[in-house]
Write a protein that holds these residues in place. Structure first.
Motif, PDB file in Angstrom:
ATOM      1  N   PHE A  20      -7.559   0.526  -4.985  1.00 47.58           N
ATOM      2  CA  PHE A  20      -6.509  -0.347  -4.476  1.00 47.58           C
ATOM      3  C   PHE A  20      -6.294  -0.729  -3.216  1.00 47.58           C
ATOM      4  CE2 PHE A  20      -5.208   2.210  -8.294  1.00 47.58           C
ATOM      5  CZ  PHE A  20      -5.091   1.136  -9.445  1.00 47.58           C
ATOM      6  N   GLN A  21      -6.020  -2.044  -2.865  1.00 47.53           N
ATOM      7  CA  GLN A  21      -5.429  -2.347  -1.235  1.00 47.53           C
ATOM      8  C   GLN A  21      -4.057  -2.975  -1.640  1.00 47.53           C
ATOM      9  OE1 GLN A  21      -7.824  -4.315   1.471  1.00 47.53           O
ATOM     10  NE2 GLN A  21      -6.394  -5.921   1.801  1.00 47.53           N
ATOM     11  N   VAL A  22      -3.241  -2.117  -0.694  1.00 50.55           N
ATOM     12  CA  VAL A  22      -1.829  -2.432  -0.527  1.00 50.55           C
ATOM     13  C   VAL A  22      -1.590  -3.245   0.662  1.00 50.55           C
ATOM     14  CG1 VAL A  22       0.410  -1.272  -0.367  1.00 50.55           C
ATOM     15  CG2 VAL A  22      -1.229  -0.395  -1.941  1.00 50.55           C
ATOM     16  N   ASP A  23      -1.287  -4.496   0.721  1.00 48.85           N
ATOM     17  CA  ASP A  23      -1.027  -5.159   1.907  1.00 48.85           C
ATOM     18  C   ASP A  23       0.296  -5.120   2.350  1.00 48.85           C
ATOM     19  OD1 ASP A  23      -3.660  -6.497   1.672  1.00 48.85           O
ATOM     20  OD2 ASP A  23      -2.957  -7.587   0.092  1.00 48.85           O
ATOM     21  N   GLU A  24       0.746  -5.843   3.230  1.00 50.22           N
ATOM     22  CA  GLU A  24       2.023  -6.033   4.067  1.00 50.22           C
ATOM     23  C   GLU A  24       2.908  -6.498   2.952  1.00 50.22           C
ATOM     24  OE1 GLU A  24       2.412  -6.986   8.446  1.00 50.22           O
ATOM     25  OE2 GLU A  24       1.028  -8.285   7.850  1.00 50.22           O
TER      26      GLU A  24
ATOM     27  N   ASN B 247       4.477  -5.467  -6.220  1.00 53.94           N
ATOM     28  CA  ASN B 247       2.880  -5.516  -6.718  1.00 53.94           C
ATOM     29  C   ASN B 247       2.736  -3.870  -5.829  1.00 53.94           C
ATOM     30  OD1 ASN B 247       0.268  -5.978  -7.171  1.00 53.94           O
ATOM     31  ND2 ASN B 247      -0.152  -6.473  -5.196  1.00 53.94           N
ATOM     32  N   ALA B 248       3.100  -3.664  -4.668  1.00 55.76           N
ATOM     33  CA  ALA B 248       2.797  -2.429  -3.973  1.00 55.76           C
ATOM     34  C   ALA B 248       3.250  -1.171  -4.881  1.00 55.76           C
ATOM     35  CB  ALA B 248       3.516  -2.401  -2.608  1.00 55.76           C
ATOM     36  N   ILE B 249       4.411  -1.224  -5.452  1.00 57.97           N
ATOM     37  CA  ILE B 249       4.823  -0.067  -6.072  1.00 57.97           C
ATOM     38  C   ILE B 249       4.148   0.187  -7.307  1.00 57.97           C
ATOM     39  CG2 ILE B 249       6.915   0.579  -7.643  1.00 57.97           C
ATOM     40  CD1 ILE B 249       8.607  -0.992  -5.910  1.00 57.97           C
ATOM     41  N   ASN B 250       3.477  -0.842  -7.940  1.00 56.71           N
ATOM     42  CA  ASN B 250       2.300  -0.626  -9.354  1.00 56.71           C
ATOM     43  C   ASN B 250       1.321  -0.093  -8.948  1.00 56.71           C
ATOM     44  OD1 ASN B 250       4.567  -1.684 -10.843  1.00 56.71           O
ATOM     45  ND2 ASN B 250       3.558  -3.666 -11.333  1.00 56.71           N
ATOM     46  N   LYS B 251       0.854  -0.486  -7.655  1.00 56.81           N
ATOM     47  CA  LYS B 251      -0.624  -0.241  -7.406  1.00 56.81           C
ATOM     48  C   LYS B 251      -0.626   1.545  -6.862  1.00 56.81           C
ATOM     49  CE  LYS B 251      -2.801  -4.393  -5.962  1.00 56.81           C
ATOM     50  NZ  LYS B 251      -3.307  -5.323  -4.794  1.00 56.81           N
ATOM     51  N   ILE B 252       0.538   1.718  -6.067  1.00 56.18           N
ATOM     52  CA  ILE B 252       0.674   2.916  -5.412  1.00 56.18           C
ATOM     53  C   ILE B 252       0.815   3.990  -6.526  1.00 56.18           C
ATOM     54  CG2 ILE B 252       1.969   4.491  -4.148  1.00 56.18           C
ATOM     55  CD1 ILE B 252       2.087   2.154  -2.143  1.00 56.18           C
ATOM     56  N   ASN B 253       2.081   3.650  -7.453  1.00 57.89           N
ATOM     57  CA  ASN B 253       2.256   4.243  -8.783  1.00 57.89           C
ATOM     58  C   ASN B 253       0.854   4.588  -9.721  1.00 57.89           C
ATOM     59  OD1 ASN B 253       4.940   5.462  -9.472  1.00 57.89           O
ATOM     60  ND2 ASN B 253       5.415   3.173  -8.907  1.00 57.89           N
ATOM     61  N   GLU B 254       0.088   3.558  -9.693  1.00 62.89           N
ATOM     62  CA  GLU B 254      -1.191   3.819 -10.531  1.00 62.89           C
ATOM     63  C   GLU B 254      -2.231   4.694 -10.133  1.00 62.89           C
ATOM     64  OE1 GLU B 254      -4.416   0.713 -13.102  1.00 62.89           O
ATOM     65  OE2 GLU B 254      -2.791   0.062 -11.975  1.00 62.89           O
ATOM     66  N   ALA B 255      -2.296   4.402  -8.681  1.00 64.23           N
ATOM     67  CA  ALA B 255      -3.234   5.275  -8.032  1.00 64.23           C
ATOM     68  C   ALA B 255      -2.918   6.848  -8.167  1.00 64.23           C
ATOM     69  CB  ALA B 255      -3.536   5.060  -6.224  1.00 64.23           C
TER      70      ALA B 255
ATOM     71  N   LEU C 240      -4.454   1.034   2.995  1.00 67.52           N
ATOM     72  CA  LEU C 240      -3.273   0.654   3.229  1.00 67.52           C
ATOM     73  C   LEU C 240      -3.314  -0.044   4.560  1.00 67.52           C
ATOM     74  CD1 LEU C 240      -0.217   1.310   2.313  1.00 67.52           C
ATOM     75  CD2 LEU C 240      -0.253   3.093   4.264  1.00 67.52           C
ATOM     76  N   ILE C 241      -2.639  -1.384   4.556  1.00 62.30           N
ATOM     77  CA  ILE C 241      -2.931  -2.391   5.675  1.00 62.30           C
ATOM     78  C   ILE C 241      -1.676  -1.945   6.661  1.00 62.30           C
ATOM     79  CG2 ILE C 241      -2.882  -4.833   6.420  1.00 62.30           C
ATOM     80  CD1 ILE C 241      -5.177  -3.977   4.665  1.00 62.30           C
ATOM     81  N   THR C 242      -1.938  -2.040   7.637  1.00 61.28           N
ATOM     82  CA  THR C 242      -0.759  -2.062   8.886  1.00 61.28           C
ATOM     83  C   THR C 242      -0.816  -2.937   9.898  1.00 61.28           C
ATOM     84  OG1 THR C 242       0.056  -0.310  10.731  1.00 61.28           O
ATOM     85  CG2 THR C 242      -2.503  -0.520  10.474  1.00 61.28           C
ATOM     86  N   SER C 243       0.451  -3.326  10.177  1.00 70.48           N
ATOM     87  CA  SER C 243       0.606  -4.450  11.333  1.00 70.48           C
ATOM     88  C   SER C 243       0.740  -3.914  12.434  1.00 70.48           C
ATOM     89  CB  SER C 243       1.859  -5.320  10.709  1.00 70.48           C
ATOM     90  OG  SER C 243       2.996  -4.446  10.772  1.00 70.48           O
TER      91      SER C 243
END
Length: 577
Positions: free
Chosen positions: A134-138, A147-155, A171-174
């Motif tokens: 999964f990619q988790v954007d800013e 979307n981030a919560i679901n993806k991280i939970n799923e991973a 994990l994208i960083t700014s």
């Protein structure tokens, strides 16, 4: 420097969920891209962090630690080629099913392919190094946070699912320099259960079951649901794609559509089935959602998912039917009374798809199989109950206008003795009209073609297309095609194919033809083309949505009628100030 957690929300959610799922072992490799994540983990004494300069070694160390401890291990690396060095050990982890969470930090994905230093493409991974990636954007809005919560939970859940194995998060960083966050945010945790696990107790409060598109429930499944509903006073919220026809079924669309609807809050919503064609579901009023599906996948259309039960529905409902009831108030009668009250207040409707549904649905012969076109037809018929013994379907899987009649015809071959009725709009009909030329079309086919000359779905008051007025007609609504409501085009086509053609342009004509149209003894298939106007279609929907208005809504409408829409808008702005 006074170091706390990073202000980057995606990292905060990751850290919060690592703690919630009990992952404490971290092996970190040095770098700038993962600096914010590692510094935040380092700040939190919950985590036990190990350092490894060589990512190849780090990943093999993770294999050893995971195998020996029996616990998941997280890897963290920076950009450039660092993630590539994980691959040999991840191949090992994949085939040994070791629970390793790989978190590769990365700059913006827009930099991929644009000659930015240390940016590599991690979108496509070899098939045998991680189970899921999964990619988790800013995060800049609630939708991205969900979307981030679901993806991280799923991973994280994938680490131990079906025997376990590695999973990947990019994990994208700014490069946010802010480390001032002193507390982790509350983050919704998703758990997955199988029949082997100890299952959680039901929460105390009103419970509803929401059924999306679903194959017809067999007797065993229906019995288990009814036992559960009887024990816990639950209600089954359905539309005409649910496949559920049991005692506790509630066609909720009409209630939910009302501007003056009662906003009951469910403590728990149990989610079954797939994509729903019900455009007016109850998600805003459920505090949490449990999904029951044998595939065990994370599906969260309500944005409140907390538990996934990877098991068949009969097992789930039989288990919880044995649990003591925590909410002894039976709310089904009040929902039923509310629906009946709205139906009794049903005002006169113009000639439209909704009006035809209102006078036709209750007259369908027992055993009829109803196939509804998506959006307008499905929504119109969802407002009304079907007689006992009538089943219904709609192509909501792909949710396109194509193939409705083809699906109807194919279904009709399974039971030639049953009546198969399809309700389609004109664009959908002409899209799929070649199917009527099939030589196997049987005499048990009935097609109600609602021809309003355009895609009027895009002109009603709840669609953004209505803001464009007639500007929406030529391209968005595709007006002017297929003979412009020609009274001859469909007649000639269908009659030449041996199909009986009927036509109606008014309520009186339609009601006169209805007995012949629904007559199961016809020796030929029948098509009834009903010519309607989009203004009447839209007016009917508006009427249906305002049958039960609140006092506030009634006052608004009264003022609008008195002063007009434009003046009402000006007054509204003044009073806001």
């Amino acid at each position: 420097m006074d170091l706390h957690y990073t202000a980057e929300k995606n990292s905060l959610i990751l850290i919060s969920l690592l703690k919630a799922h009990g992952i404490r072992n971290i092996i970190a490799s040095p770098g700038a891209t993962n600096l914010r994540l590692v510094a935040s983990l380092q700040h939190d004494s919950y985590f036990k962090i190990y350092s490894s300069v060589d990512e190849r070694s780090a990943a093999y160390m993770a294999c050893g630690l995971a195998a020996e401890s029996g616990e998941p291990v997280m890897l963290s690396c920076t950009g450039a080629t660092s993630s590539r060095n994980y691959m040999p050990a991840l191949t090992e982890a994949y085939y040994r099913k070791l629970p390793i969470l790989v978190v590769t930090s990365s700059q913006y994905s827009e930099w991929i392919g644009n000659l930015k230093d240390q940016v590599t493409n991690r979108i496509q991974l070899p098939a045998d190094i991680v189970k899921k990636s999964f990619q988790v954007d800013e995060i800049h809005c609630e939708r991205q946070e969900w979307n981030a919560i679901n993806k991280i939970n799923e991973a994280i859940l994938e680490l131990t699912r079906h025997g376990g194995g590695p999973a990947h998060i990019n994990l994208i960083t700014s490069y946010n320099p802010d480390f001032s966050i002193t507390e982790l945010p509350y983050t919704r945790v998703i758990h997955r259960y199988s029949h082997k696990n100890e299952l959680p107790s039901l929460p105390q409060g009103p419970i509803g079951i929401f059924v999306g598109s679903h194959k017809k429930f067999n007797q065993q499944e229906e019995t288990s649901i009814e036992a559960f509903c009887k024990k816990h006073h639950a209600i089954v919220f359905c539309d005409h794609t649910s496949g559920y026809y049991g005692k506790y079924k509630m066609n909720y669309s009409l209630i939910q559509l009302q501007s003056g609807k009662i906003k009951r809050s469910l403590k728990l919503l149990i989610h079954l089935g797939e994509i729903s064609g019900d455009m007016f579901n109850i998600s805003p009023y459920a505090q949490e959602v449990w999904r029951v599906s044998e595939d065990g996948e994370i599906r969260d259309p309500f944005k409140k998912l907390v538990n996934v039960f990877e098991m068949d529905e009969t097992f789930f409902f039989n288990h919880y039917a044995k649990e003591d009831c925590t909410y002894p108030i039976d709310e089904y009668p009040s929902y039923k009374e509310e629906y009946e009250a709205i139906m009794q207040s049903l005002p006169d409707l113009p000639f439209s798809n909704i009006w035809m549904a209102s006078v036709t649905s209750g007259k369908l012969p027992e055993g009829t199989v109803l196939h509804l076109g998506i959006l307008t037809s499905l929504r119109s018929w969802n407002f009304f109950k079907l007689p006992q013994g009538v089943t219904s379907f709609s192509n909501v899987g792909g949710f396109g206008i194509d193939g409705n009649m083809s699906t109807l015809i194919g279904a009709s071959w399974a039971h030639p003795e049953k009546l198969y009725l399809g309700v389609v709009g004109d664009l959908s009909f002409f899209y799929d009209m070649n199917s009527l030329g099939n030589r196997h079309v049987g005499k048990n086919i009935r097609i109600l073609l609602v021809n309003n000359g355009k895609g009027c779905e895009f002109t009603h008051h709840m669609n953004m297309g209505s803001m464009l007025g007639q500007e929406a007609y030529p391209y968005i609504c595709a007006e002017g095609h297929y003979g412009k409501q020609s009274p001859k085009l469909v007649r000639h086509y269908t009659e030449d194919l041996g199909v009986i053609y009927l036509t109606a342009s008014s309520k009186e004509e339609y009601e006169k033809l209805l007995p012949d149209f629904l007559n199961p003894s016809s020796e030929k298939p029948i098509l009834l083309e009903a010519f309607t106007k989009d203004v009447n279609e839209n007016a009917a929907l508006k009427i249906m949505s305002t049958i039960k208005q609140s006092n506030k809504e009634q006052s608004k409408e009264m003022v609008k009628k008195m002063v007009g829409e434009e003046a009402y808008g000006i007054l509204k702005k003044i009073f806001k100030k």
